[in-house]
Design a protein around this motif. Structure first.
Motif, PDB file in Angstrom:
ATOM      1  N   MET A   1      17.935  87.137  76.337  1.00 50.48           N
ATOM      2  CA  MET A   1      17.032  86.730  75.280  1.00 50.48           C
ATOM      3  C   MET A   1      17.092  87.796  74.176  1.00 50.48           C
ATOM      4  SD  MET A   1      12.999  85.745  75.704  1.00 50.48           S
ATOM      5  CE  MET A   1      13.255  84.041  76.109  1.00 50.48           C
ATOM      6  N   THR A   2      17.286  87.364  72.960  1.00 48.85           N
ATOM      7  CA  THR A   2      17.390  88.294  71.841  1.00 48.85           C
ATOM      8  C   THR A   2      15.998  88.723  71.373  1.00 48.85           C
ATOM      9  OG1 THR A   2      17.315  86.579  70.136  1.00 48.85           O
ATOM     10  CG2 THR A   2      19.500  87.141  71.052  1.00 48.85           C
ATOM     11  N   ARG A   3      15.945  89.784  70.579  1.00 48.35           N
ATOM     12  CA  ARG A   3      14.679  90.243  69.997  1.00 48.35           C
ATOM     13  C   ARG A   3      14.059  89.114  69.181  1.00 48.35           C
ATOM     14  NH1 ARG A   3      11.255  93.755  71.160  1.00 48.35           N
ATOM     15  NH2 ARG A   3      12.883  95.251  71.520  1.00 48.35           N
ATOM     16  N   GLN A   4      14.886  88.379  68.426  1.00 50.93           N
ATOM     17  CA  GLN A   4      14.380  87.263  67.615  1.00 50.93           C
ATOM     18  C   GLN A   4      13.749  86.192  68.501  1.00 50.93           C
ATOM     19  OE1 GLN A   4      13.990  86.993  64.352  1.00 50.93           O
ATOM     20  NE2 GLN A   4      13.077  84.981  64.617  1.00 50.93           N
ATOM     21  N   GLU A   5      14.397  85.889  69.619  1.00 45.47           N
ATOM     22  CA  GLU A   5      13.854  84.877  70.532  1.00 45.47           C
ATOM     23  C   GLU A   5      12.529  85.346  71.131  1.00 45.47           C
ATOM     24  OE1 GLU A   5      17.892  82.671  72.167  1.00 45.47           O
ATOM     25  OE2 GLU A   5      17.369  84.646  72.968  1.00 45.47           O
ATOM     26  N   VAL A   6      12.424  86.625  71.466  1.00 51.46           N
ATOM     27  CA  VAL A   6      11.159  87.165  71.974  1.00 51.46           C
ATOM     28  C   VAL A   6      10.099  87.053  70.885  1.00 51.46           C
ATOM     29  CG1 VAL A   6       9.951  89.247  72.743  1.00 51.46           C
ATOM     30  CG2 VAL A   6      12.201  88.695  73.678  1.00 51.46           C
ATOM     31  N   ASN A   7      10.435  87.451  69.657  1.00 52.84           N
ATOM     32  CA  ASN A   7       9.471  87.385  68.555  1.00 52.84           C
ATOM     33  C   ASN A   7       8.977  85.964  68.315  1.00 52.84           C
ATOM     34  OD1 ASN A   7       9.463  90.114  68.161  1.00 52.84           O
ATOM     35  ND2 ASN A   7      10.698  90.074  66.305  1.00 52.84           N
ATOM     36  N   GLU A   8       9.842  84.972  68.553  1.00 49.82           N
ATOM     37  CA  GLU A   8       9.420  83.578  68.385  1.00 49.82           C
ATOM     38  C   GLU A   8       8.371  83.173  69.417  1.00 49.82           C
ATOM     39  OE1 GLU A   8      13.009  81.245  68.337  1.00 49.82           O
ATOM     40  OE2 GLU A   8      13.683  82.198  66.474  1.00 49.82           O
ATOM     41  N   SER A  88      13.516  84.481  80.615  1.00 53.92           N
ATOM     42  CA  SER A  88      14.020  83.465  81.523  1.00 53.92           C
ATOM     43  C   SER A  88      14.211  84.092  82.901  1.00 53.92           C
ATOM     44  CB  SER A  88      15.355  82.933  81.003  1.00 53.92           C
ATOM     45  OG  SER A  88      16.290  83.993  80.887  1.00 53.92           O
ATOM     46  N   SER A  89      14.466  83.275  83.906  1.00 57.32           N
ATOM     47  CA  SER A  89      14.684  83.827  85.240  1.00 57.32           C
ATOM     48  C   SER A  89      15.943  83.199  85.833  1.00 57.32           C
ATOM     49  CB  SER A  89      13.485  83.538  86.133  1.00 57.32           C
ATOM     50  OG  SER A  89      13.646  84.168  87.375  1.00 57.32           O
ATOM     51  N   PRO A  90      16.951  83.963  86.128  1.00 59.00           N
ATOM     52  CA  PRO A  90      17.018  85.405  85.902  1.00 59.00           C
ATOM     53  C   PRO A  90      17.195  85.698  84.418  1.00 59.00           C
ATOM     54  CG  PRO A  90      19.113  84.643  86.738  1.00 59.00           C
ATOM     55  CD  PRO A  90      18.175  83.455  86.746  1.00 59.00           C
ATOM     56  N   PRO A  91      16.724  86.856  83.997  1.00 62.65           N
ATOM     57  CA  PRO A  91      16.837  87.215  82.585  1.00 62.65           C
ATOM     58  C   PRO A  91      18.297  87.475  82.196  1.00 62.65           C
ATOM     59  CG  PRO A  91      15.807  88.982  83.844  1.00 62.65           C
ATOM     60  CD  PRO A  91      16.033  87.861  84.783  1.00 62.65           C
ATOM     61  N   THR A  92      18.586  87.331  80.919  1.00 64.33           N
ATOM     62  CA  THR A  92      19.942  87.578  80.434  1.00 64.33           C
ATOM     63  C   THR A  92      20.100  88.959  79.820  1.00 64.33           C
ATOM     64  OG1 THR A  92      19.394  86.496  78.342  1.00 64.33           O
ATOM     65  CG2 THR A  92      20.418  85.135  80.046  1.00 64.33           C
ATOM     66  N   PRO A  94      20.516  92.748  79.804  1.00 63.63           N
ATOM     67  CA  PRO A  94      21.008  93.591  80.900  1.00 63.63           C
ATOM     68  C   PRO A  94      19.945  94.462  81.571  1.00 63.63           C
ATOM     69  CG  PRO A  94      22.529  93.650  79.060  1.00 63.63           C
ATOM     70  CD  PRO A  94      21.307  92.915  78.592  1.00 63.63           C
ATOM     71  N   THR A  95      19.042  95.044  80.804  1.00 67.65           N
ATOM     72  CA  THR A  95      18.004  95.881  81.417  1.00 67.65           C
ATOM     73  C   THR A  95      17.058  95.026  82.253  1.00 67.65           C
ATOM     74  OG1 THR A  95      18.125  97.451  79.586  1.00 67.65           O
ATOM     75  CG2 THR A  95      16.144  97.532  80.959  1.00 67.65           C
ATOM     76  N   LEU A  96      16.616  93.916  81.691  1.00 65.61           N
ATOM     77  CA  LEU A  96      15.723  93.030  82.438  1.00 65.61           C
ATOM     78  C   LEU A  96      16.424  92.460  83.664  1.00 65.61           C
ATOM     79  CD1 LEU A  96      13.963  91.105  79.532  1.00 65.61           C
ATOM     80  CD2 LEU A  96      13.132  93.098  80.798  1.00 65.61           C
ATOM     81  N   TYR A  97      17.718  92.144  83.515  1.00 64.03           N
ATOM     82  CA  TYR A  97      18.456  91.608  84.654  1.00 64.03           C
ATOM     83  C   TYR A  97      18.534  92.628  85.784  1.00 64.03           C
ATOM     84  CZ  TYR A  97      21.886  89.541  87.670  1.00 64.03           C
ATOM     85  OH  TYR A  97      22.499  89.021  88.778  1.00 64.03           O
ATOM     86  N   ARG A  98      18.784  93.896  85.466  1.00 60.69           N
ATOM     87  CA  ARG A  98      18.891  94.923  86.500  1.00 60.69           C
ATOM     88  C   ARG A  98      17.540  95.171  87.173  1.00 60.69           C
ATOM     89  NH1 ARG A  98      23.654  93.765  87.523  1.00 60.69           N
ATOM     90  NH2 ARG A  98      25.228  94.606  86.171  1.00 60.69           N
ATOM     91  N   LEU A  99      16.457  95.091  86.428  1.00 65.82           N
ATOM     92  CA  LEU A  99      15.133  95.189  87.045  1.00 65.82           C
ATOM     93  C   LEU A  99      14.910  94.005  87.981  1.00 65.82           C
ATOM     94  CD1 LEU A  99      13.018  96.361  83.983  1.00 65.82           C
ATOM     95  CD2 LEU A  99      13.446  97.669  86.076  1.00 65.82           C
ATOM     96  N   HIS A 100      15.282  92.823  87.530  1.00 71.24           N
ATOM     97  CA  HIS A 100      15.172  91.623  88.355  1.00 71.24           C
ATOM     98  C   HIS A 100      16.032  91.774  89.617  1.00 71.24           C
ATOM     99  CE1 HIS A 100      14.844  87.269  89.153  1.00 71.24           C
ATOM    100  NE2 HIS A 100      16.135  87.311  89.408  1.00 71.24           N
ATOM    101  N   GLU A 101      17.252  92.279  89.431  1.00 70.92           N
ATOM    102  CA  GLU A 101      18.153  92.493  90.560  1.00 70.92           C
ATOM    103  C   GLU A 101      17.561  93.489  91.556  1.00 70.92           C
ATOM    104  OE1 GLU A 101      22.825  93.596  91.092  1.00 70.92           O
ATOM    105  OE2 GLU A 101      21.686  94.832  89.692  1.00 70.92           O
TER     106      GLU A 101
END
Length: 157
Positions: A1-8, A88-92, A94-101
């Motif tokens: 998820m991009t910064r723009q998508e989060v901001n939306e 999203s789950s799993p997140p796309t 990389p940092t969020l994905y590694r936390l999810h992992e």
């Protein structure tokens, strides 16, 4: 998820908090010091994941130069966080994905250790503190994440 998508996904006032933070060159650590909250809780406010008190809004107004009345109208008594839902789950990312992992791999072992040490129950995410620290290491900097939640035993009835 991009910064723009989060901001939306964020309300306009939360986007404004992010923009003012960037404009002033502030870190969450510096803002947290100014509003007398933890760094992680402060960051959670900026994503609508925590409910600020009036004293927080007053301090944020001062630090970020946003009118207090505007902050109170948007994030005051009638605001309640809608926690989760920013990824999203799993997140796309990389940092969020590694936390999810990490949680996927280690959540069952952590659960078992909690049960062995405390009994049948859970760690509260409501009565909770957390922190992210940088730890220097000869092999390269390390990330230390602390979850500190109250133990809540399951009730028998």
């Amino acid at each position: 998820m991009t910064r723009q998508e989060v901001n939306e996904l964020l309300s306009p006032i939360l986007v404004e908090l992010q923009e003012k933070k960037k404009e002033k060159g502030l870190t969450f650590e510096k803002i947290a010091e100014a509003i007398d909250r933890s760094e992680l809780y402060t960051a959670a406010i900026f994503y609508g994941q925590a409910k600020p008190e009036e004293k927080d809004l007053e301090a944020l107004s001062s630090v970020l130069n946003i009118p207090k009345d505007k902050l109170v109208a948007e994030l005051g008594p009638s605001f309640f966080p809608l926690r989760g839902g920013l990824s999203s789950s799993p997140p796309t990312d990389p940092t969020l994905y590694r936390l999810h992992e990490a949680m996927t791999v280690y959540s069952m072992p952590i659960k078992e250790i909690i049960n062995e040490k405390f009994g049948d129950g859970i760690m509260s995410a409501i009565d909770f503190r957390g922190a992210v620290e940088r730890v220097e290491d000869p092999a390269g900097a390390r990330v230390k994440i602390t979850f500190d939640g109250k133990f809540l035993p399951f009730r028998r009835w």
